[in-house]
Design a protein around this motif. Structure first.
Motif, short mmCIF file in Angstrom:
data_model
loop_
_atom_site.label_atom_id
_atom_site.label_comp_id
_atom_site.label_asym_id
_atom_site.label_seq_id
_atom_site.Cartn_x
_atom_site.Cartn_y
_atom_site.Cartn_z
N ASP A 253 1.01 -1.26 0.12
CA ASP A 253 -0.04 0.16 0.05
C ASP A 253 0.89 1.26 -0.08
O ASP A 253 2.15 1.03 -0.14
CB ASP A 253 -0.81 0.14 1.07
CG ASP A 253 0.07 -0.18 2.42
OD1 ASP A 253 0.67 0.51 2.79
OD2 ASP A 253 -0.61 -1.01 3.37
N ASP A 254 0.11 2.62 0.27
CA ASP A 254 1.14 3.65 0.17
C ASP A 254 2.10 3.83 1.24
O ASP A 254 3.13 4.57 1.05
CB ASP A 254 0.04 4.70 0.07
CG ASP A 254 -0.72 5.06 -1.37
OD1 ASP A 254 -0.15 4.43 -2.33
OD2 ASP A 254 -1.58 5.81 -1.39
N LYS A 255 2.06 2.98 2.20
CA LYS A 255 2.71 3.28 3.32
C LYS A 255 3.72 2.07 3.49
O LYS A 255 4.35 1.99 4.60
CB LYS A 255 2.20 3.47 4.88
CG LYS A 255 1.64 5.04 4.60
CD LYS A 255 2.72 6.22 4.58
CE LYS A 255 2.26 7.42 4.40
NZ LYS A 255 3.16 8.30 4.85
N THR A 256 3.46 0.91 2.65
CA THR A 256 4.38 -0.36 2.71
C THR A 256 5.15 -0.40 1.60
O THR A 256 4.87 -0.32 0.31
CB THR A 256 3.49 -1.35 3.10
OG1 THR A 256 2.56 -1.38 4.15
CG2 THR A 256 4.13 -2.77 3.13
N ILE A 257 6.64 -0.42 1.67
CA ILE A 257 7.50 -0.92 0.80
C ILE A 257 7.79 -2.39 0.69
O ILE A 257 8.29 -2.74 1.78
CB ILE A 257 8.62 0.01 0.76
CG1 ILE A 257 8.07 1.50 0.95
CG2 ILE A 257 9.62 -0.07 -0.45
CD1 ILE A 257 9.14 2.57 1.49
N ILE A 258 7.55 -3.07 -0.20
CA ILE A 258 7.96 -4.41 -0.41
C ILE A 258 9.19 -4.39 -1.25
O ILE A 258 9.16 -4.08 -2.48
CB ILE A 258 6.90 -5.38 -0.89
CG1 ILE A 258 5.73 -5.35 0.00
CG2 ILE A 258 7.33 -6.87 -0.85
CD1 ILE A 258 4.43 -6.01 -0.51
N ILE A 259 10.49 -4.91 -0.57
CA ILE A 259 11.54 -4.77 -1.31
C ILE A 259 12.11 -6.18 -1.14
O ILE A 259 12.38 -7.01 -0.28
CB ILE A 259 12.44 -3.74 -0.74
CG1 ILE A 259 13.82 -3.33 -1.68
CG2 ILE A 259 12.98 -3.85 0.71
CD1 ILE A 259 14.69 -2.34 -1.39
N GLY A 260 12.95 -6.57 -2.32
CA GLY A 260 13.48 -7.83 -2.50
C GLY A 260 14.95 -7.83 -2.58
O GLY A 260 15.49 -6.66 -3.19
N ALA A 261 15.81 -8.45 -1.77
CA ALA A 261 17.24 -8.04 -1.85
C ALA A 261 18.06 -9.50 -1.53
O ALA A 261 17.20 -10.48 -1.02
CB ALA A 261 17.56 -7.24 -0.44
N HIS B 147 23.21 -6.60 1.18
CA HIS B 147 21.71 -5.71 0.91
C HIS B 147 20.74 -5.92 1.81
O HIS B 147 20.42 -4.71 2.26
CB HIS B 147 21.15 -6.25 -0.60
CG HIS B 147 22.33 -6.27 -1.48
ND1 HIS B 147 23.16 -7.32 -1.93
CD2 HIS B 147 22.62 -5.39 -2.51
CE1 HIS B 147 24.00 -7.15 -2.70
NE2 HIS B 147 23.55 -5.73 -3.44
N ALA B 148 20.01 -6.94 2.24
CA ALA B 148 19.11 -7.15 3.27
C ALA B 148 19.56 -6.64 4.53
O ALA B 148 18.92 -5.98 5.40
CB ALA B 148 18.73 -8.56 3.40
N GLU B 149 21.07 -6.85 4.93
CA GLU B 149 21.53 -6.49 6.34
C GLU B 149 21.37 -4.98 6.44
O GLU B 149 21.01 -4.30 7.32
CB GLU B 149 22.84 -6.98 6.29
CG GLU B 149 23.51 -6.98 7.78
CD GLU B 149 24.81 -7.57 7.74
OE1 GLU B 149 24.83 -8.57 8.70
OE2 GLU B 149 25.65 -7.35 6.99
N ILE B 150 21.93 -4.30 5.42
CA ILE B 150 21.76 -2.58 5.15
C ILE B 150 20.34 -2.27 5.53
O ILE B 150 20.22 -1.30 6.29
CB ILE B 150 22.19 -2.10 3.89
CG1 ILE B 150 24.05 -2.44 3.95
CG2 ILE B 150 22.02 -0.68 3.55
CD1 ILE B 150 24.50 -2.12 2.44
#
Length: 259
Positions: free
Chosen positions: A21-29, A34-37
């Protein structure tokens, strides 16, 4: 590539992705760095701005791009521009960069020799089968004076024109190159996979790309989503001083900030 698209579709069907949604950012890493950062620095910064960062971890370079193209991920963070360009061309996708975050120097590793001078006739070399990483690897081997390669934007072992040691190249998925160390004499390994395998790049690599490497890792999104407010918030957080300080302190030269 049809099978890979089906794989991504199955991931969605199995409900492994949260609802965006507008306030949720789903990101793949990929896991490290990457995921640690994202987990340790970017996520809390975004929470202060009212955003939830949902991090999905992948151990390959294909599915996160397909998931981003299909809209199951808002963004991904693991790749450089040469890989992105080649992937788009090969898969008819429209993945674009937003901001460059860091460089992960490609390295040459070995469990069998202590120096590239010890390479013998017919030794086995493990190398990635994707165009960008193959090119990086061969450029590094050419810098070391071991082979000569034809000029070109992308290179693979078939482009080698001088190979005085008659090295044998075995191509594989980038994620598998650390495992090849038990059989190959040398292996070209991306730093994220090297770190994940417990290697210490600055200490263990026989040769490491310099700080002038052009292979900056970018946040990437599907074309048209670059200016979404939540992507702008992600970009701002990941280019913060807090992230720069974390990269410098945590990775001690194995990962280099690009901003």
């Amino acid at each position: 590539m049809k099978i890979l698209k089906i794989t991504a579709a199955l991931l969605v069907a199995l409900n492994l992705y949260a609802k965006s949604d507008d306030k949720t950012i789903i990101i793949g890493a990929t896991p490290i760095p990457h995921a640690e950062i994202l987990e340790e620095v970017v996520k809390p910064l975004l929470e202060k701005e009212g955003y939830k960062l949902d991090i999905k971890i992948f151990n390959d370079y294909v599915v996160p791009n397909i998931a981003t193209e299909q809209g199951d991920l808002d963004a991904n963070y693991f790749q450089g521009l040469p890989y992105m360009k080649a992937f788009n061309k090969d898969n008819n996708t429209n993945i674009v960069p937003t901001v460059g975050v860091h460089v992960e120097p490609m390295g040459i590793y070995s469990k069998k020799i202590k120096s590239l001078d010890e390479l013998k006739n017919g030794d086995i070399v493990a190398i990635s089968n994707n165009a960008a990483d193959s090119t990086r690897s061969l450029n590094l081997l050419e810098i070391a004076g071991i082979v000569k390669v034809k000029d070109g934007e992308y290179k693979n072992p078939h482009d080698i024109i001088e190979n005085p040691k008659n090295l044998k190249f075995v191509e594989m998925e980038s994620a598998l190159t650390p495992r090849a160390l038990k059989d190959a004499t040398i292996a070209f390994i991306n730093i994220n996979y090297a770190l994940d395998a417990g290697l210490k790049p600055v200490e263990d690599a026989l040769l490491l790309e310099g700080k002038d490497s052009p292979y900056t890792n970018y946040v990437a999104v599907k074309a048209g989503n670059e200016n979404l407010p939540k992507i702008k918030a992600l970009d701002k957080a990941i280019l913060s001083q807090e992230v720069k300080d974390f990269i410098i302190k945590r990775y001690n030269g194995a990962v280099i900030p690009s901003f």
